[in-house]
Scaffold this active site. Structure first.
Site, mmCIF file in Angstrom:
data_model
loop_
_atom_site.group_PDB
_atom_site.id
_atom_site.type_symbol
_atom_site.label_atom_id
_atom_site.label_comp_id
_atom_site.label_asym_id
_atom_site.label_seq_id
_atom_site.Cartn_x
_atom_site.Cartn_y
_atom_site.Cartn_z
ATOM 1 N N SER A 140 0.849 -1.185 0.000
ATOM 2 C CA SER A 140 0.000 0.000 0.000
ATOM 3 C C SER A 140 0.885 1.235 0.000
ATOM 4 C CB SER A 140 -0.910 0.018 1.237
ATOM 5 O OG SER A 140 -0.158 0.243 2.417
ATOM 6 N N LEU A 155 2.818 -1.209 5.176
ATOM 7 C CA LEU A 155 2.264 0.086 5.561
ATOM 8 C C LEU A 155 3.401 1.098 5.621
ATOM 9 C CD1 LEU A 155 -0.067 1.889 6.674
ATOM 10 C CD2 LEU A 155 0.598 1.119 8.956
ATOM 11 N N ILE A 185 6.910 -2.424 7.566
ATOM 12 C CA ILE A 185 6.860 -0.970 7.628
ATOM 13 C C ILE A 185 7.717 -0.440 6.479
ATOM 14 C CG2 ILE A 185 7.344 1.095 8.970
ATOM 15 C CD1 ILE A 185 5.056 -0.647 10.092
ATOM 16 N N LYS A 186 7.119 0.404 5.649
ATOM 17 C CA LYS A 186 7.835 0.944 4.495
ATOM 18 C C LYS A 186 8.605 2.205 4.898
ATOM 19 C CE LYS A 186 5.794 0.772 0.386
ATOM 20 N NZ LYS A 186 4.754 0.928 -0.678
ATOM 21 N N ILE A 187 9.902 2.186 4.601
ATOM 22 C CA ILE A 187 10.787 3.301 4.899
ATOM 23 C C ILE A 187 11.552 3.645 3.624
ATOM 24 C CG2 ILE A 187 12.795 4.055 6.245
ATOM 25 C CD1 ILE A 187 11.940 2.134 8.453
#
EC number: 2.2.1.2
Length: 358
Positions: A43, A107, A138-140
């Site tokens: 997403s 996310l 977790i998208k970084i």
């Protein structure tokens, strides 16, 4: 086998680059998992902005959360996690069956934190704890500030999807951050198994040079960058440094192809899936591209481990005036700006709906 199953059999995971509440409640995502061997989902702010703005599926939730005093980012992340935890639960059997290699959802932290290392680390920890799902990334972003946050988050045991990578050099920097995080865990006596993927954006390369290079090079730059990066990925996994970590129980940070929906209406709609088929990688694709590939895609060959003709192609692009290093930096910066713009649009949508619904 249909084309998506053939790709899965080759060793490449297909992840859906979309999430809406309707996809979940209608059973469509469950069907994609069953029929098209979809084994993950990603997403981003733009996806959520479109989903919330163009449907009433979120209205009841927004009304309830607003009445409880929630607003802005806090309200949004609650909405997003309701969707993503449900998707994570649908994919949990895949996650368990593959020993945590597959079956992930993602996310993103607020794009407004793109240059705030400490803020990103804190947000990653908070969102992962809030989700309470082992199969949520977790998208970084893999920019300068993000690299330090990636290492720190991996060391803290948080699974990370490194986003906004545009070149071999970007990928290597992200991979190094992952390795350092795992090495620190081992030195501290912690479990080295913390999963990560590195997302290389493909189609934006071709959009950026469209009309600026000879027709013979049309829609070939993104694939060349992908091949070059795949070679670096395979080389890293063959190093003594990685083998030592793998022997200790670490899992590879898999390479993920992102932005693989065809943007050129004159090109095949399955262009990037067919060109970037490769074992031990992931391709995350829009719903439209998934359906097209399932219908008429073809798995012809796997990417060569040695990068194939990538360097020859890139030399031709340089002769045509394209500097891949400079363009990669530009594309990453534009990506940051685009995600921030989508985020601001999303926050405005949330605020507007809160006002209208309460």
């Amino acid at each position: 086998m249909n084309p998506t199953q053939q790709l899965h059999a080759l060793g490449q995971s297909l992840w859906l680059d979309n999430i809406t509440r309707e996809l979940l409640t209608s059973g469509t995502l469950a069907r994609y998992i069953k029929e098209f061997t979809v084994t993950g989902l990603t997403s981003n702010p733009s996806i959520f902005d479109h989903a919330i703005r163009n449907s009433d599926f979120y209205d009841a939730g927004i009304r309830k959360k607003a009445a409880a005093g929630k607003s802005g980012e806090a309200l949004f992340f609650e909405l997003a996690l309701e969707d993503l935890t449900q998707a994570a639960d649908l994919l949990r059997p895949v996650h368990d069956a593959t020993n945590g290699i597959d079956g992930w959802v993602s996310l993103e932290v607020s794009p407004l934190l793109a240059h705030d290392t400490a803020g990103t680390i804190q947000a990653a920890e908070q969102l992962y704890a809030q989700a309470q799902r082992p199969n949520l990334f977790i998208k970084i972003p893999g920019n300068a500030a993000g690299i330090a946050a990636i290492e720190a988050s991996i060391f803290a045991g948080i699974p990370v999807n490194v986003t906004l990578l545009f070149s071999r050099e970007h990928y290597v920097a992200a991979a190094e951050a992952y390795l350092r995080g795992i090495e620190r865990r081992l030195a501290a006596g912690l479990d080295p198994k913390v999963t990560s993927v590195a997302s290389l954006f493909i189609s934006r390369w071709d959009v950026s040079v469209q009309g600026k290079v000879p027709e013979t090079l049309r829609n070939r730059l993104g694939i060349a960058i992908g091949m070059r990066t795949y070679k670096a990925y395979c080389e890293l996994l063959a190093t003594p440094r990685w083998r030592q970590l793998a022997d200790a129980g670490a899992t590879p940070q898999r390479l993920l192809w992102a932005s693989t929906g065809t943007k050129d209406p004159g090109a095949p709609d399955t262009l990037y899936l067919e060109a970037l088929a490769a074992p031990n990688t992931i391709n995350t694709i829009p719903e439209k591209t998934l359906l097209a590939f399932a219908d008429h895609g073809a798995v012809k060959h796997a990417l060569p481990l040695d990068g194939g003709n990538a360097e020859t192609l890139l030399a031709e692009f340089m002769q045509a005036g394209v500097n891949p290093t400079a363009l990669a930096a530009q594309l990453q910066q534009e990506g940051e700006q685009s995600f921030a713009k989508s985020w601001n649009s999303l926050m405005a949508c949330i605020t507007s709906k809160c006002t209208a619904l309460t």
